[in-house]
Scaffold this motif. Structure first.
Motif, PDB file in Angstrom:
ATOM      1  N   CYS A 191       0.834  -1.209   0.000  1.00 39.32           N
ATOM      2  CA  CYS A 191       0.000   0.000   0.000  1.00 39.32           C
ATOM      3  C   CYS A 191       0.865   1.254   0.000  1.00 39.32           C
ATOM      4  O   CYS A 191       0.581   2.224  -0.707  1.00 39.32           O
ATOM      5  N   ASN A 192       1.943   1.225   0.769  1.00 39.31           N
ATOM      6  CA  ASN A 192       2.843   2.384   0.845  1.00 39.31           C
ATOM      7  C   ASN A 192       3.520   2.661  -0.496  1.00 39.31           C
ATOM      8  O   ASN A 192       3.926   3.795  -0.772  1.00 39.31           O
ATOM      9  N   LEU A 193       3.638   1.625  -1.326  1.00 45.25           N
ATOM     10  CA  LEU A 193       4.222   1.794  -2.651  1.00 45.25           C
ATOM     11  C   LEU A 193       3.176   2.174  -3.693  1.00 45.25           C
ATOM     12  O   LEU A 193       3.500   2.326  -4.874  1.00 45.25           O
ATOM     13  N   GLY A 194       1.927   2.308  -3.255  1.00 50.74           N
ATOM     14  CA  GLY A 194       0.868   2.729  -4.161  1.00 50.74           C
ATOM     15  C   GLY A 194       0.148   1.600  -4.859  1.00 50.74           C
ATOM     16  O   GLY A 194      -0.593   1.837  -5.823  1.00 50.74           O
ATOM     17  N   TRP A 195       0.338   0.372  -4.375  1.00 51.61           N
ATOM     18  CA  TRP A 195      -0.326  -0.771  -5.003  1.00 51.61           C
ATOM     19  C   TRP A 195      -1.792  -0.828  -4.586  1.00 51.61           C
ATOM     20  O   TRP A 195      -2.148  -0.480  -3.461  1.00 51.61           O
ATOM     21  N   ALA A 196      -2.634  -1.332  -5.485  1.00 55.22           N
ATOM     22  CA  ALA A 196      -4.058  -1.498  -5.189  1.00 55.22           C
ATOM     23  C   ALA A 196      -4.321  -2.791  -4.438  1.00 55.22           C
ATOM     24  O   ALA A 196      -5.396  -2.979  -3.864  1.00 55.22           O
ATOM     25  N   ASN A 197      -3.328  -3.726  -4.450  1.00 57.38           N
ATOM     26  CA  ASN A 197      -3.493  -4.996  -3.738  1.00 57.38           C
ATOM     27  C   ASN A 197      -2.129  -5.482  -3.273  1.00 57.38           C
ATOM     28  O   ASN A 197      -1.120  -4.800  -3.491  1.00 57.38           O
ATOM     29  N   ASP A 198      -2.098  -6.650  -2.639  1.00 62.10           N
ATOM     30  CA  ASP A 198      -0.834  -7.174  -2.128  1.00 62.10           C
ATOM     31  C   ASP A 198      -0.399  -8.428  -2.876  1.00 62.10           C
ATOM     32  O   ASP A 198       0.226  -9.326  -2.315  1.00 62.10           O
ATOM     33  N   ASP A 199      -0.743  -8.515  -4.161  1.00 63.80           N
ATOM     34  CA  ASP A 199      -0.343  -9.657  -4.989  1.00 63.80           C
ATOM     35  C   ASP A 199       1.015  -9.365  -5.602  1.00 63.80           C
ATOM     36  O   ASP A 199       1.138  -8.562  -6.528  1.00 63.80           O
ATOM     37  N   TRP A 200       2.051 -10.008  -5.095  1.00 64.71           N
ATOM     38  CA  TRP A 200       3.405  -9.779  -5.630  1.00 64.71           C
ATOM     39  C   TRP A 200       3.931 -10.992  -6.397  1.00 64.71           C
ATOM     40  O   TRP A 200       5.142 -11.153  -6.580  1.00 64.71           O
ATOM     41  N   SER A 201       2.992 -11.832  -6.875  1.00 61.18           N
ATOM     42  CA  SER A 201       3.392 -12.994  -7.685  1.00 61.18           C
ATOM     43  C   SER A 201       3.840 -12.535  -9.076  1.00 61.18           C
ATOM     44  O   SER A 201       3.622 -11.390  -9.470  1.00 61.18           O
TER      45      SER A 201
END
Length: 201
Positions: A191-201
């Motif tokens: 979230c701190n990096l501006g992502w809309a979700n936490d899917d880092w696959s």
């Protein structure tokens, strides 16, 4: 003990304490670790054991001040959102001392960024120092599960013991996978990096 050795031991102890407090924990043994000798027999043996290209030395490049260690997969994917691509492989470290009778090269599953010119860049602060000894492995993957991410286990240079669990250091079979459970800390980091979700696959 020489001053340099004392300093290295202190850095290792501090790092292990930090990793224990983080979502990922790398301190699966009480052994110390250090940056390997790039042209050593053991480093070459790692690539030979796993049928991979030779290791390359990558200097840490701070492309984003918000990137922290232990989130290499997220950091590399984040950088690749604008250009280039994420590349999987192994960050090599030499583990020594108990329980190892002789030094062992351990490959931690690692992600770096490849720019549009094909140059590999490590955008994540290393465990210790300012460089990473990296072995590219395009066969690797991260899979998104319902409440976790699934990834390869660690590897060693030893043909008799090539695969180990990244948390316990125990020997595992070829093809074994390791799961990182979703957590509030990882979600917040994304979230701190501006992502809309936490899917880092």
């Amino acid at each position: 003990m020489r001053k340099q050795e004392v300093q290295l031991k202190e850095e290792n102890d501090i790092h292990r304490a930090a990793m224990n407090a983080a979502t990922h924990t790398w301190s699966y043994t009480m052994a110390s670790f250090r940056y390997p000798v790039p042209l050593s027999f053991e480093v070459a043996q790692f690539s030979k054991t796993h049928g991979l290209p030779a290791a390359v030395q990558l200097n840490f490049t701070a492309v984003n001040p918000d990137y922290v260690g232990d989130h290499c997969h997220i950091n590399a994917k984040d950088t690749a959102k604008s250009k280039g691509k994420r590349v999987f492989g192994w960050a090599l470290w030499e583990f020594y001392g108990p329980p190892y009778s002789t030094p062992v090269i351990v490959g931690n599953f690692h992600s770096v960024w490849e720019n549009d010119e094909g140059m590999l860049v490590d955008v994540t602060p290393p465990k210790i120092g300012s460089k990473t000894l990296f072995v590219r492995d395009d066969s690797l993957s991260i899979n998104r599960l319902k409440a976790a991410h699934d990834m390869p286990v660690d590897r060693t240079h030893d043909p008799a013991n090539p695969f180990i669990d990244p948390l316990s250091g125990a020997t595992v079979k070829k093809g074994a996978r390791h799961q990182i459970l979703d957590s509030a800390a990882i979600t917040q980091y994304c979230c701190n990096l501006g992502w809309a979700n936490d899917d880092w696959s």
